[in-house]
Design an enzyme around this catalytic site. Structure first.
Site, PDB file in Angstrom:
ATOM      1  N   ASN A 131      -1.038 109.349  57.076  1.00 37.53           N
ATOM      2  CA  ASN A 131      -2.088 108.558  56.422  1.00 37.53           C
ATOM      3  C   ASN A 131      -1.473 107.850  55.220  1.00 37.53           C
ATOM      4  O   ASN A 131      -0.490 108.324  54.663  1.00 37.53           O
ATOM      5  CB  ASN A 131      -3.186 109.474  55.880  1.00 37.53           C
ATOM      6  CG  ASN A 131      -4.127 109.971  56.956  1.00 37.53           C
ATOM      7  OD1 ASN A 131      -3.689 110.290  58.057  1.00 37.53           O
ATOM      8  ND2 ASN A 131      -5.393 110.040  56.619  1.00 37.53           N
TER       9      ASN A 131
HETATM   10 CA    CA Z   1      -9.103 112.827  58.005  1.00 36.37          CA
END
Ligand code: CA
Ligand code: CTP
Length: 224
Positions: A34
């Site tokens: 991420n």
């Molecule tokens: Ca997540």
């Protein structure tokens, strides 16, 4: 509050904070992750330490320095992060700020996967990662105060409330991370504090200011 400057309301208390992304290997040179700079999580660890807490920061791979006055443990994957966090329990406080990768590659390759010119690669087989916040929120050695974040691009309040419930947290710090907000990778943040007491909207603040306010709120809500 000027009169309380330098006060240490968290003296004698322990805290665990997660920060940064996790990296889930595809092969020795590639990973899934991420977006996360670690700025907000690192600032929270530093702010809790400033109020006197003994803080362990479990950080995924970031480029910013370890905060002063905090013990930092460096990890790579979600599984490693979960292990490093549970090893610290019980603590008084847990603040899970990391942008944990939701999935890992089922069997990452030992050798670099080579391109086959003109051919699409084999699809990656993914498995769900452990949910660290949820594990801590329902743990037999649960901290007295468990706080999570909710990074959303829409329906910030509804999604934040659902996470409060599902993860067994006492508080969720919800924020809009849509690209146009500039929160991701930036220095500022605009958050809503969601708890059983209701929702408190904070103004646009520097990430350090969010951290300072959150540490003060934690000190005021921490049971004895
Ligand atoms: Ca997540
Ligand atoms: N979190 C965690 N471990 C995971 C996933 C999330 O500890 N495997 C924590 C984050 O650190 C954050 C909170 O859970 O405090 C919410 O993370 P978020 O990604 O917003 O929620 P998810 O439950 O993963 O749901 P989704 O990504 O689908 O919105």
């Amino acid at each position: 509050d000027l009169l309380n400057a330098g006060a240490k309301p968290l003296e004698g208390r322990t805290a665990i904070v997660t920060s940064g992304p996790t990296h889930e290997p595809i092969d020795p040179v590639r990973y899934i992750a991420n977006r996360s700079s670690g700025r907000q999580g690192h600032a929270i660890a530093a702010a809790l330490a400033k109020l006197g807490a003994k803080v362990t920061l479990v950080s995924g791979p970031v480029t910013i320095p370890d905060p002063a006055g905090v013990t930092t443990v460096h990890v790579e994957t979600a599984s490693e992060m979960l292990e490093a966090v549970t090893a610290q329990l019980p603590t008084d406080i847990a603040v899970m700020v990391a942008a944990v990768a939701d999935w890992r590659v089922v069997s990452s390759a030992d050798q670099k996967i080579k391109k086959q010119p003109g051919e699409a690669p084999a699809p990656l087989q993914l498995a769900e990662n452990p949910d660290i916040l949820k594990t801590v929120g329902h743990h037999a050695r649960r901290p007295k105060l468990v706080i999570g974040f909710a990074a959303e691009t829409q329906n910030v309040e509804a999604n934040g409330r659902a996470k409060l419930e599902r993860k067994g947290a006492d508080m969720i710090v919800a924020n809009d991370v849509s690209p146009e907000t500039g929160v991701m990778g930036g220095n500022r943040n605009r958050v809503k504090i969601i708890s059983a007491k209701g929702i408190d909207e904070w103004p646009d603040l520097a990430k350090d200011e969010v951290a300072g306010r959150l540490a003060a709120l934690i000190a005021s809500r921490l049971p004895n």
